[in-house]
Design an enzyme around this catalytic site. Sequence first.
Site, PDB file in Angstrom:
ATOM      1  N   SER A 143       0.797  -1.238   0.000  1.00 50.47           N
ATOM      2  CA  SER A 143       0.000   0.000   0.000  1.00 50.47           C
ATOM      3  C   SER A 143       0.819   1.272   0.000  1.00 50.47           C
ATOM      4  O   SER A 143       0.279   2.358  -0.231  1.00 50.47           O
ATOM      5  CB  SER A 143      -0.941   0.011   1.201  1.00 50.47           C
ATOM      6  OG  SER A 143      -2.088  -0.756   0.905  1.00 50.47           O
ATOM      7  N   LYS A 147       0.474   3.322  -2.986  1.00 52.89           N
ATOM      8  CA  LYS A 147      -0.674   4.239  -3.162  1.00 52.89           C
ATOM      9  C   LYS A 147      -0.224   5.703  -3.047  1.00 52.89           C
ATOM     10  O   LYS A 147      -0.819   6.589  -3.650  1.00 52.89           O
ATOM     11  CB  LYS A 147      -1.744   3.930  -2.125  1.00 52.89           C
ATOM     12  CG  LYS A 147      -2.318   2.514  -2.230  1.00 52.89           C
ATOM     13  CD  LYS A 147      -3.170   2.174  -1.019  1.00 52.89           C
ATOM     14  CE  LYS A 147      -3.791   0.791  -1.103  1.00 52.89           C
ATOM     15  NZ  LYS A 147      -4.538   0.419   0.121  1.00 52.89           N
ATOM     16  N   TYR A 183      -3.006  -2.292 -10.387  1.00 51.55           N
ATOM     17  CA  TYR A 183      -2.980  -2.140  -8.929  1.00 51.55           C
ATOM     18  C   TYR A 183      -2.178  -3.264  -8.274  1.00 51.55           C
ATOM     19  O   TYR A 183      -1.321  -3.042  -7.423  1.00 51.55           O
ATOM     20  CB  TYR A 183      -4.415  -2.123  -8.382  1.00 51.55           C
ATOM     21  CG  TYR A 183      -4.467  -2.140  -6.882  1.00 51.55           C
ATOM     22  CD1 TYR A 183      -4.799  -3.294  -6.181  1.00 51.55           C
ATOM     23  CD2 TYR A 183      -4.130  -1.000  -6.149  1.00 51.55           C
ATOM     24  CE1 TYR A 183      -4.814  -3.317  -4.792  1.00 51.55           C
ATOM     25  CE2 TYR A 183      -4.140  -1.014  -4.756  1.00 51.55           C
ATOM     26  CZ  TYR A 183      -4.478  -2.186  -4.099  1.00 51.55           C
ATOM     27  OH  TYR A 183      -4.477  -2.204  -2.717  1.00 51.55           O
ATOM     28  N   TYR A 201      -4.393   3.803   8.242  1.00 49.41           N
ATOM     29  CA  TYR A 201      -5.762   3.281   8.258  1.00 49.41           C
ATOM     30  C   TYR A 201      -6.443   3.554   9.595  1.00 49.41           C
ATOM     31  O   TYR A 201      -6.346   4.682  10.106  1.00 49.41           O
ATOM     32  CB  TYR A 201      -5.762   1.779   7.916  1.00 49.41           C
ATOM     33  CG  TYR A 201      -5.075   1.531   6.600  1.00 49.41           C
ATOM     34  CD1 TYR A 201      -3.854   0.881   6.531  1.00 49.41           C
ATOM     35  CD2 TYR A 201      -5.630   2.010   5.412  1.00 49.41           C
ATOM     36  CE1 TYR A 201      -3.206   0.682   5.323  1.00 49.41           C
ATOM     37  CE2 TYR A 201      -4.985   1.807   4.191  1.00 49.41           C
ATOM     38  CZ  TYR A 201      -3.773   1.150   4.166  1.00 49.41           C
ATOM     39  OH  TYR A 201      -3.126   0.969   2.974  1.00 49.41           O
ATOM     40  N   VAL A 211       1.240  -3.813   3.751  1.00 46.30           N
ATOM     41  CA  VAL A 211       0.909  -5.058   4.446  1.00 46.30           C
ATOM     42  C   VAL A 211       2.056  -6.070   4.416  1.00 46.30           C
ATOM     43  O   VAL A 211       2.021  -7.081   5.102  1.00 46.30           O
ATOM     44  CB  VAL A 211      -0.380  -5.662   3.830  1.00 46.30           C
ATOM     45  CG1 VAL A 211      -0.103  -6.421   2.545  1.00 46.30           C
ATOM     46  CG2 VAL A 211      -1.143  -6.512   4.836  1.00 46.30           C
TER      47      VAL A 211
HETATM   48  O1  DON Z   1      -4.736  -4.647  -1.775  1.00 45.40           O
HETATM   49  C1  DON Z   1      -4.223  -5.260  -0.849  1.00 45.40           C
HETATM   50  O2  DON Z   1      -4.898  -5.847   0.021  1.00 45.40           O
HETATM   51  C2  DON Z   1      -2.698  -5.268  -0.750  1.00 45.40           C
HETATM   52  N1  DON Z   1      -2.117  -5.387  -2.073  1.00 45.40           N
HETATM   53  C3  DON Z   1      -2.233  -4.000  -0.099  1.00 45.40           C
HETATM   54  C4  DON Z   1      -2.862  -3.731   1.247  1.00 45.40           C
HETATM   55  C5  DON Z   1      -1.948  -3.010   2.193  1.00 45.40           C
HETATM   56  O3  DON Z   1      -0.753  -2.918   2.000  1.00 45.40           O
HETATM   57  C6  DON Z   1      -2.589  -2.482   3.448  1.00 45.40           C
HETATM   58  N2  DON Z   1      -1.628  -1.808   4.247  1.00 45.40           N
HETATM   59  N3  DON Z   1      -1.330  -2.139   5.378  1.00 45.40           N
END
Ligand code: DON
Length: 331
Positions: free
Chosen positions: A77, A80, A204, A256, A274
């Site tokens: 993330s 982003k 994405y 978040y 994540v």
């Molecule tokens: O879209 C997802 O669930 C993962 N590719 C990225 C989520 C993420 O990194 C949330 N951050 N803590």
Amino acid sequence: MVQGTVNLNTQLDREWIQEYVDDWVRFYRKATKEGKVATYIPVLAEANPEHLGISIHGKNGMVISSGDVDVVFTIQSISKVLTFIVACMERGVSYVLDRVDVEPTGEAFNSIMHLEMKSLNKPFNPFVNAGAITVTSMLEGKNSQEKLNPVFDLLEKIVGYRPIINQQVFKSEDETSARNRAIGYYLLETGLLESDLGVTLETYFKQCSIETTVNDLARIGLILANDGLDPESEEEIIPRQIARTTKALMLTCGMYDASGKFATYVGIPAKSGVSGGIVALAPPRVRPMQFPFIDGCGIGVYGPALEDRGNSIAGMKLLKHIASQWDLSIF
Ligand code: DON
């Protein structure tokens, strides 16, 4: 901590700061046992939960790194932040914020509740998955390569090399991400997507699979801490308004549903991923006290053991300690 007129650029002071950070990494490595690595993207489960590393890049050129700094992981993330910056550079901040709001949700990063419950008719912010997928759809280009080329161009300017996509992680998420496909179809149905759904989701998943290190994250943080300017060349890498909007969103939405606590107890803009990465930054401080990195710094942290909101548990604790020791808070 350090008071008075100590010059923190001398080698002796640098060695002394290094010893402190080494001690803090050793201490907070114990906190990795309180977390768990992500498993919903199967390949991420292979990470070593005891890893913890940090790199701090100062505007003054001082670099302090400690722990598992050579581990290569995927940005997830944190990407982003980069796609938001590129979308704003391509389309303008107003265009992007007309389509994605700037409000924290207080919900999990992949929650879809707000999409239907609130009459916003647009995602709450560009860092929850719904907002990020919407932003990715705005990137110019007909396919994932064309959409991501400007993101790689930006990254190359910041970190000094062109990173690669970890194909194993990309494939692992592409094969398992029912939640993001559900989010994508909802965005398609409500007319929020500006590109083909398949292209958007492929882009994405690929942006999330870009490989990085704590050094790279610290460089990203340093450019943002320096208002978008390269501290050595003074070249504008990111336009000032975009850098400032990005930092505001990192502070309010970057962690978040832990963003409020992080802003209160750590007090610096940050964005988690994540796979265990956190990019953070501290702008120049006003008071003339002699803390390390007083004229600003970028910080990259890696600790794949996550707390229940998907943020690195030891990474957050380490950042909280450093912020309190070095008065990094922007408040
Ligand atoms: O879209 C997802 O669930 C993962 N590719 C990225 C989520 C993420 O990194 C949330 N951050 N803590």
